[in-house]
Write a protein that holds these residues in place. Structure first.
Motif, PDB file in Angstrom:
ATOM      1  N   VAL A  84       0.838  -1.203   0.000  1.00 28.22           N
ATOM      2  CA  VAL A  84       0.000   0.000   0.000  1.00 28.22           C
ATOM      3  C   VAL A  84       0.876   1.257   0.000  1.00 28.22           C
ATOM      4  CG1 VAL A  84      -1.624   1.359   1.396  1.00 28.22           C
ATOM      5  CG2 VAL A  84      -2.043  -1.077   1.016  1.00 28.22           C
ATOM      6  N   THR A  85       1.924   1.259   0.819  1.00 35.68           N
ATOM      7  CA  THR A  85       2.846   2.407   0.872  1.00 35.68           C
ATOM      8  C   THR A  85       3.495   2.629  -0.488  1.00 35.68           C
ATOM      9  OG1 THR A  85       3.272   1.941   3.201  1.00 35.68           O
ATOM     10  CG2 THR A  85       4.852   3.369   2.092  1.00 35.68           C
ATOM     11  N   ASN A  86       3.913   1.531  -1.109  1.00 36.93           N
ATOM     12  CA  ASN A  86       4.531   1.602  -2.428  1.00 36.93           C
ATOM     13  C   ASN A  86       3.539   2.133  -3.465  1.00 36.93           C
ATOM     14  OD1 ASN A  86       5.287   0.231  -5.160  1.00 36.93           O
ATOM     15  ND2 ASN A  86       7.154   0.165  -3.921  1.00 36.93           N
ATOM     16  N   THR A  87       2.289   1.731  -3.344  1.00 39.60           N
ATOM     17  CA  THR A  87       1.246   2.205  -4.261  1.00 39.60           C
ATOM     18  C   THR A  87       1.009   3.707  -4.080  1.00 39.60           C
ATOM     19  OG1 THR A  87       0.214   0.028  -4.349  1.00 39.60           O
ATOM     20  CG2 THR A  87      -1.170   1.904  -4.978  1.00 39.60           C
ATOM     21  N   CYS A  88       1.027   4.173  -2.834  1.00 38.70           N
ATOM     22  CA  CYS A  88       0.893   5.626  -2.576  1.00 38.70           C
ATOM     23  C   CYS A  88       2.009   6.400  -3.279  1.00 38.70           C
ATOM     24  CB  CYS A  88       0.955   5.908  -1.074  1.00 38.70           C
ATOM     25  SG  CYS A  88      -0.599   5.668  -0.230  1.00 38.70           S
ATOM     26  N   ASP A  89       3.235   5.895  -3.159  1.00 42.79           N
ATOM     27  CA  ASP A  89       4.376   6.553  -3.811  1.00 42.79           C
ATOM     28  C   ASP A  89       4.194   6.557  -5.332  1.00 42.79           C
ATOM     29  OD1 ASP A  89       5.506   6.982  -1.331  1.00 42.79           O
ATOM     30  OD2 ASP A  89       6.831   5.237  -1.438  1.00 42.79           O
ATOM     31  N   TYR A  90       3.709   5.461  -5.866  1.00 42.63           N
ATOM     32  CA  TYR A  90       3.477   5.348  -7.307  1.00 42.63           C
ATOM     33  C   TYR A  90       2.422   6.362  -7.763  1.00 42.63           C
ATOM     34  CZ  TYR A  90       2.432   3.181 -11.823  1.00 42.63           C
ATOM     35  OH  TYR A  90       2.237   2.943 -13.167  1.00 42.63           O
ATOM     36  N   ILE A  91       1.353   6.493  -6.989  1.00 42.91           N
ATOM     37  CA  ILE A  91       0.290   7.458  -7.320  1.00 42.91           C
ATOM     38  C   ILE A  91       0.847   8.883  -7.294  1.00 42.91           C
ATOM     39  CG2 ILE A  91      -1.910   8.456  -6.558  1.00 42.91           C
ATOM     40  CD1 ILE A  91      -2.613   5.621  -5.439  1.00 42.91           C
ATOM     41  N   LYS A  92       1.667   9.180  -6.296  1.00 38.69           N
ATOM     42  CA  LYS A  92       2.276  10.528  -6.217  1.00 38.69           C
ATOM     43  C   LYS A  92       3.117  10.814  -7.451  1.00 38.69           C
ATOM     44  CE  LYS A  92       2.398  10.593  -1.186  1.00 38.69           C
ATOM     45  NZ  LYS A  92       3.226  10.382   0.016  1.00 38.69           N
ATOM     46  N   ASP A  93       3.859   9.806  -7.914  1.00 40.29           N
ATOM     47  CA  ASP A  93       4.666   9.979  -9.130  1.00 40.29           C
ATOM     48  C   ASP A  93       3.772  10.228 -10.343  1.00 40.29           C
ATOM     49  OD1 ASP A  93       7.042   9.682  -7.749  1.00 40.29           O
ATOM     50  OD2 ASP A  93       7.296   7.566  -8.285  1.00 40.29           O
ATOM     51  N   LEU A  94       2.668   9.505 -10.432  1.00 39.95           N
ATOM     52  CA  LEU A  94       1.737   9.712 -11.551  1.00 39.95           C
ATOM     53  C   LEU A  94       1.137  11.115 -11.515  1.00 39.95           C
ATOM     54  CD1 LEU A  94      -0.266   6.332 -11.730  1.00 39.95           C
ATOM     55  CD2 LEU A  94       1.493   7.132 -13.308  1.00 39.95           C
ATOM     56  N   LEU A  95       0.839  11.597 -10.324  1.00 44.27           N
ATOM     57  CA  LEU A  95       0.232  12.926 -10.192  1.00 44.27           C
ATOM     58  C   LEU A  95       1.201  14.056 -10.561  1.00 44.27           C
ATOM     59  CD1 LEU A  95      -1.867  12.402  -6.947  1.00 44.27           C
ATOM     60  CD2 LEU A  95      -2.759  13.019  -9.211  1.00 44.27           C
ATOM     61  N   LYS A  96       2.495  13.786 -10.513  1.00 47.59           N
ATOM     62  CA  LYS A  96       3.489  14.806 -10.872  1.00 47.59           C
ATOM     63  C   LYS A  96       3.523  15.071 -12.375  1.00 47.59           C
ATOM     64  CE  LYS A  96       6.560  13.867  -7.000  1.00 47.59           C
ATOM     65  NZ  LYS A  96       7.804  13.198  -6.594  1.00 47.59           N
ATOM     66  N   LYS A  97       3.022  14.142 -13.151  1.00 44.51           N
ATOM     67  CA  LYS A  97       3.032  14.304 -14.605  1.00 44.51           C
ATOM     68  C   LYS A  97       1.987  15.334 -14.997  1.00 44.51           C
ATOM     69  CE  LYS A  97       4.887   9.759 -15.324  1.00 44.51           C
ATOM     70  NZ  LYS A  97       4.680   8.393 -15.726  1.00 44.51           N
ATOM     71  N   LYS A  98       2.400  16.302 -15.768  1.00 42.69           N
ATOM     72  CA  LYS A  98       1.564  17.467 -16.100  1.00 42.69           C
ATOM     73  C   LYS A  98       0.436  17.158 -17.093  1.00 42.69           C
ATOM     74  CE  LYS A  98       4.337  20.565 -14.026  1.00 42.69           C
ATOM     75  NZ  LYS A  98       4.207  20.414 -12.605  1.00 42.69           N
ATOM     76  N   ASP A  99       0.630  16.159 -17.945  1.00 46.30           N
ATOM     77  CA  ASP A  99      -0.320  15.920 -19.040  1.00 46.30           C
ATOM     78  C   ASP A  99      -1.489  15.005 -18.651  1.00 46.30           C
ATOM     79  OD1 ASP A  99       1.324  13.740 -18.715  1.00 46.30           O
ATOM     80  OD2 ASP A  99       1.439  13.271 -20.847  1.00 46.30           O
ATOM     81  N   LYS A 100      -1.796  14.921 -17.391  1.00 47.65           N
ATOM     82  CA  LYS A 100      -2.862  14.030 -16.932  1.00 47.65           C
ATOM     83  C   LYS A 100      -4.243  14.591 -17.273  1.00 47.65           C
ATOM     84  CE  LYS A 100      -1.182  10.408 -15.060  1.00 47.65           C
ATOM     85  NZ  LYS A 100      -0.956   9.556 -16.150  1.00 47.65           N
ATOM     86  N   ASP A 101      -5.109  13.715 -17.742  1.00 45.27           N
ATOM     87  CA  ASP A 101      -6.514  14.038 -17.972  1.00 45.27           C
ATOM     88  C   ASP A 101      -7.124  14.447 -16.623  1.00 45.27           C
ATOM     89  OD1 ASP A 101      -9.351  12.602 -17.607  1.00 45.27           O
ATOM     90  OD2 ASP A 101      -9.175  13.269 -19.694  1.00 45.27           O
ATOM     91  N   PRO A 102      -7.962  15.491 -16.567  1.00 44.25           N
ATOM     92  CA  PRO A 102      -8.529  15.955 -15.294  1.00 44.25           C
ATOM     93  C   PRO A 102      -9.308  14.861 -14.542  1.00 44.25           C
ATOM     94  CG  PRO A 102      -8.986  17.550 -17.031  1.00 44.25           C
ATOM     95  CD  PRO A 102      -8.333  16.370 -17.681  1.00 44.25           C
ATOM     96  N   PHE A 103     -10.037  14.018 -15.291  1.00 43.81           N
ATOM     97  CA  PHE A 103     -10.788  12.948 -14.640  1.00 43.81           C
ATOM     98  C   PHE A 103      -9.834  11.942 -13.993  1.00 43.81           C
ATOM     99  CE2 PHE A 103     -12.617   8.657 -14.797  1.00 43.81           C
ATOM    100  CZ  PHE A 103     -13.697   8.836 -13.952  1.00 43.81           C
ATOM    101  N   ILE A 104      -8.794  11.558 -14.729  1.00 46.86           N
ATOM    102  CA  ILE A 104      -7.817  10.591 -14.189  1.00 46.86           C
ATOM    103  C   ILE A 104      -7.111  11.197 -12.986  1.00 46.86           C
ATOM    104  CG2 ILE A 104      -5.639   9.393 -14.679  1.00 46.86           C
ATOM    105  CD1 ILE A 104      -6.683   8.868 -17.499  1.00 46.86           C
ATOM    106  N   LYS A 105      -6.777  12.471 -13.079  1.00 43.12           N
ATOM    107  CA  LYS A 105      -6.115  13.147 -11.957  1.00 43.12           C
ATOM    108  C   LYS A 105      -7.013  13.134 -10.713  1.00 43.12           C
ATOM    109  CE  LYS A 105      -3.226  17.105 -11.087  1.00 43.12           C
ATOM    110  NZ  LYS A 105      -2.523  18.225 -11.615  1.00 43.12           N
ATOM    111  N   GLU A 106      -8.296  13.375 -10.910  1.00 38.95           N
ATOM    112  CA  GLU A 106      -9.244  13.356  -9.790  1.00 38.95           C
ATOM    113  C   GLU A 106      -9.320  11.944  -9.180  1.00 38.95           C
ATOM    114  OE1 GLU A 106     -14.039  13.816  -9.069  1.00 38.95           O
ATOM    115  OE2 GLU A 106     -13.166  14.812 -10.815  1.00 38.95           O
TER     116      GLU A 106
END
Length: 196
Positions: A84-106
């Motif tokens: 779970v901790t590793n998954t949280c870190d992975y999600i944080k990395d994904l959120l740092k990417k600027k080109d994320k679709d607003p729905f996916i980001k939410e």
């Protein structure tokens, strides 16, 4: 001045072989415990794959020191917490990417919230587990299973969206189910022993 006795080569070899055999026996016993536990878990819960269960334990070297179901149960909770901790870190990395679709980001933010809450829940679950309050631990582990399904379901609200967390959510779900299954086995043993 005392003379120091030297160990003969045959004595050294005997000592070395004894250490190796003891280590090997512990490894065999731990492996048998893992296999039997995973067999019981997969028999009791159709969501648990025997292969996934054994692989999860065998990939963590601490499992080779487990001497009983109680030790293996605590380890299963810790393996799930790490995931779970590793998954949280992975999600944080994904959120740092600027080109994320607003729905996916939410959806990712929602997942981060539920998984961050789950990390806090683990502390309480481990405390309950160590105190043999298995019903309380069961309740907390069930909420972690809910976190993985809540996260995955968020992405399904739009038909054309693919969750970037499907594999991780499935792993968290299954790891939590394994820990929950072991807790339930221990609780049944506790009830049968009349220690409640």
């Amino acid at each position: 001045m005392s003379k120091q006795r030297k160990m003969s080569p045959s004595s050294f070899l005997l000592l070395f072989l004894t250490i190796i055999l003891c280590s090997f026996n512990q490894f065999v016993d731990a492996n048998h415990l893992i296999q039997q536990t995973c067999k019981n878990c997969s028999k009791n819960d159709p969501n648990i794959s025997y292969k996934f269960c054994t692989t999860s334990f065998q990939s963590d070297r601490r499992s080779q020191c487990a001497q009983n179901l109680e030790e293996l149960g605590l380890l299963s909770i810790k393996i799930t917490r790490h995931n779970v901790t590793n998954t949280c870190d992975y999600i944080k990395d994904l959120l740092k990417k600027k080109d994320k679709d607003p729905f996916i980001k939410e959806c990712l933010n929602d997942c981060l919230d539920v998984y961050s809450d789950a990390i806090t829940t683990f502390r309480e679950a481990i405390r309950d587990y160590k105190a043999k309050r298995y019903e309380d631990c069961n309740f907390k582990l069930s909420s972690i299973i809910d976190a993985s399904t809540t996260c995955e379901d968020g992405f399904k609200q739009k038909n054309d969206v693919t969750s970037p967390l499907t594999k991780r959510n499935k792993n968290v779900f299954q790891l939590s189910a394994i820990a929950l299954s072991i807790v339930n086995m221990l609780n049944v043993d506790k009830l049968n022993d009349g220690t409640l």
